[in-house]
Write a protein that holds these residues in place. Structure first.
Motif, PDB file in Angstrom:
ATOM      1  N   VAL A 185       0.855  -0.699  -0.152  1.00 40.88           N
ATOM      2  CA  VAL A 185      -0.249  -0.202   0.050  1.00 40.88           C
ATOM      3  C   VAL A 185       0.718   1.740  -0.319  1.00 40.88           C
ATOM      4  N   ILE A 186       2.242   1.370   0.823  1.00 39.88           N
ATOM      5  CA  ILE A 186       2.990   2.575   1.088  1.00 39.88           C
ATOM      6  C   ILE A 186       3.289   2.905   0.029  1.00 39.88           C
ATOM      7  N   ILE A 188       2.957   1.159  -3.788  1.00 37.27           N
ATOM      8  CA  ILE A 188       1.772   2.031  -4.234  1.00 37.27           C
ATOM      9  C   ILE A 188       1.301   4.071  -4.029  1.00 37.27           C
ATOM     10  N   LEU A 189       1.349   4.089  -2.654  1.00 34.92           N
ATOM     11  CA  LEU A 189       0.685   5.987  -2.982  1.00 34.92           C
ATOM     12  C   LEU A 189       2.559   6.340  -3.118  1.00 34.92           C
ATOM     13  N   LEU A 190       3.508   6.126  -2.714  1.00 32.24           N
ATOM     14  CA  LEU A 190       5.028   6.702  -3.132  1.00 32.24           C
ATOM     15  C   LEU A 190       4.956   7.166  -4.801  1.00 32.24           C
ATOM     16  N   SER A 192       3.242   5.887  -7.494  1.00 29.76           N
ATOM     17  CA  SER A 192       1.672   6.702  -7.043  1.00 29.76           C
ATOM     18  C   SER A 192       1.684   8.991  -7.605  1.00 29.76           C
ATOM     19  N   ASN A 193       2.408   9.173  -5.953  1.00 29.86           N
ATOM     20  CA  ASN A 193       2.560  10.912  -5.944  1.00 29.86           C
ATOM     21  C   ASN A 193       3.872  10.854  -6.596  1.00 29.86           C
ATOM     22  N   ARG A 196       2.489  11.029 -10.245  1.00 30.11           N
ATOM     23  CA  ARG A 196       1.280  12.005 -10.384  1.00 30.11           C
ATOM     24  C   ARG A 196       2.446  13.365 -10.510  1.00 30.11           C
ATOM     25  N   GLY A 292       0.219   3.389 -10.932  1.00 31.13           N
ATOM     26  CA  GLY A 292       0.664   4.264 -10.131  1.00 31.13           C
ATOM     27  C   GLY A 292       0.324   5.466 -11.725  1.00 31.13           C
ATOM     28  N   SER A 296      -2.878   8.411 -11.916  1.00 25.91           N
ATOM     29  CA  SER A 296      -2.616   9.401 -11.830  1.00 25.91           C
ATOM     30  C   SER A 296      -2.583  10.375 -13.295  1.00 25.91           C
TER      31      SER A 296
END
Length: 303
Positions: A185-186, A188-190, A192-193, A196, A292, A296
């Motif tokens: 989860v972490i 994918i978020l990192l 993705s950001n 982005r 990601g 984005s």
């Protein structure tokens, strides 16, 4: 979408990795760090589980025959043990004769006076049996008790230790799954950001493509290819970095174990897990690269 169009978009996505070097490097560094941590976590999981399972395999069923057991009764038990090994129930065993039991008692007893008057005939034949599957211990012991030559009072097996180790393995597996899920989860978020930011820098380009009539997948596909390539490259670099780091850690821990005289702990060779770790890294890297990129780009498609 036509094959020619897919080739064009794939080529465009590949070029974008090089054209946007700074953002590509940032995404690559994020994936590399994430997969490096994931690889070390997986290696820790494998090593702990392997050593706990090895401890289970070290547990032995110990039993003795009656001191007055006849030759026929001894042969029946010996045949049963050999048949159990042939069938795979028993992994290995050690046989202790009366003479060996007598000599071992002489070594173990501090006071020789306690051995006065005793001869090998006063001792019983013993077996120390390692089972292929420690969970078969109850069934194996139940069959042993059917033999008249076996002294059922002298059958021992560390059942509590087996249950404790099995419980530790279960708890550790649950904790490991939780840690991996959190890492996924972490990461994918990192990622993705990070991606982005890349997409944000090219938002005008996306808006122009939308205004001239390009559909969402035509716009999104190059970014997905870009994410896949960055994820794949990050996975390969992470694999190399993990193999080197694990080699240093393994050598250091082995030196530490030897210096403090800890025996029985064995670290798995990286070569035994290399392919599996590589496959996990590639699947994980490519998947989070795609997810990601997909997440984005979606925001900027609503023009």
């Amino acid at each position: 979408m036509k094959i020619r169009t897919l080739r064009l978009l794939a080529k465009e996505g590949t070029k974008n990795v090089y054209k946007n070097k700074l953002m590509s490097f940032a995404s690559l560094a994020t994936i590399l760090a994430t997969l490096f941590v994931l690889g070390l976590v997986l290696l820790i999981i494998v090593n702990v589980t392997t050593n706990l399972e090895a401890k289970k395999q070290d547990l032995q069923v110990k039993f003795y025959l009656r001191v007055d057991a006849t030759r026929l009764e001894e042969e029946e038990v010996a045949l049963f043990i050999e048949q159990s090994r042939a069938s795979g129930v028993v992994a290995e065993y050690q046989y202790e004769s009366r003479e060996q039991a007598y000599e071992n008692a002489k070594k173990d007893l501090k006071y020789e006076a306690l051995m006065e008057g005793l001869t090998p005939e006063n001792f019983a034949v013993g077996y120390f049996v390692t089972l292929t599957n420690p969970n078969d211990s109850d069934q194996f012991i139940a069959r042993l008790k059917l033999f008249s030559g076996v002294d059922s009072q002298w059958i021992t097996y560390p059942k509590q230790e087996l249950e404790r180790i099995s419980g530790m393995v279960r708890v550790f597996n649950y904790v490991a799954l939780f840690v991996i899920a959190v890492l996924m989860v972490i990461s994918i978020l990192l990622i993705s950001n990070t991606i982005r930011l890349t997409v944000f820098a090219r938002r005008k380009e996306i808006e122009i493509m939308k205004y001239v009539g390009a559909n969402d997948w035509f716009i999104r596909f190059p970014f997905i290819i870009e994410g896949m390539l960055i994820g794949l490259l990050g996975a390969l670099l992470s694999h190399l970095l993990t193999s080197q780091a694990y080699g240093w850690i393994k050598d250091g821990l082995n030196t530490l174990f030897n210096s403090i005289k800890i025996s029985g702990l064995q670290l798995v060779e990286f070569g035994e897990l290399s392919i599996r770790i590589l496959v996990v890294n590639v699947l994980f890297g490519v998947t989070i690269g795609i997810i990601g990129s997909f997440m984005s780009v979606k925001k900027h498609l609503n023009v």
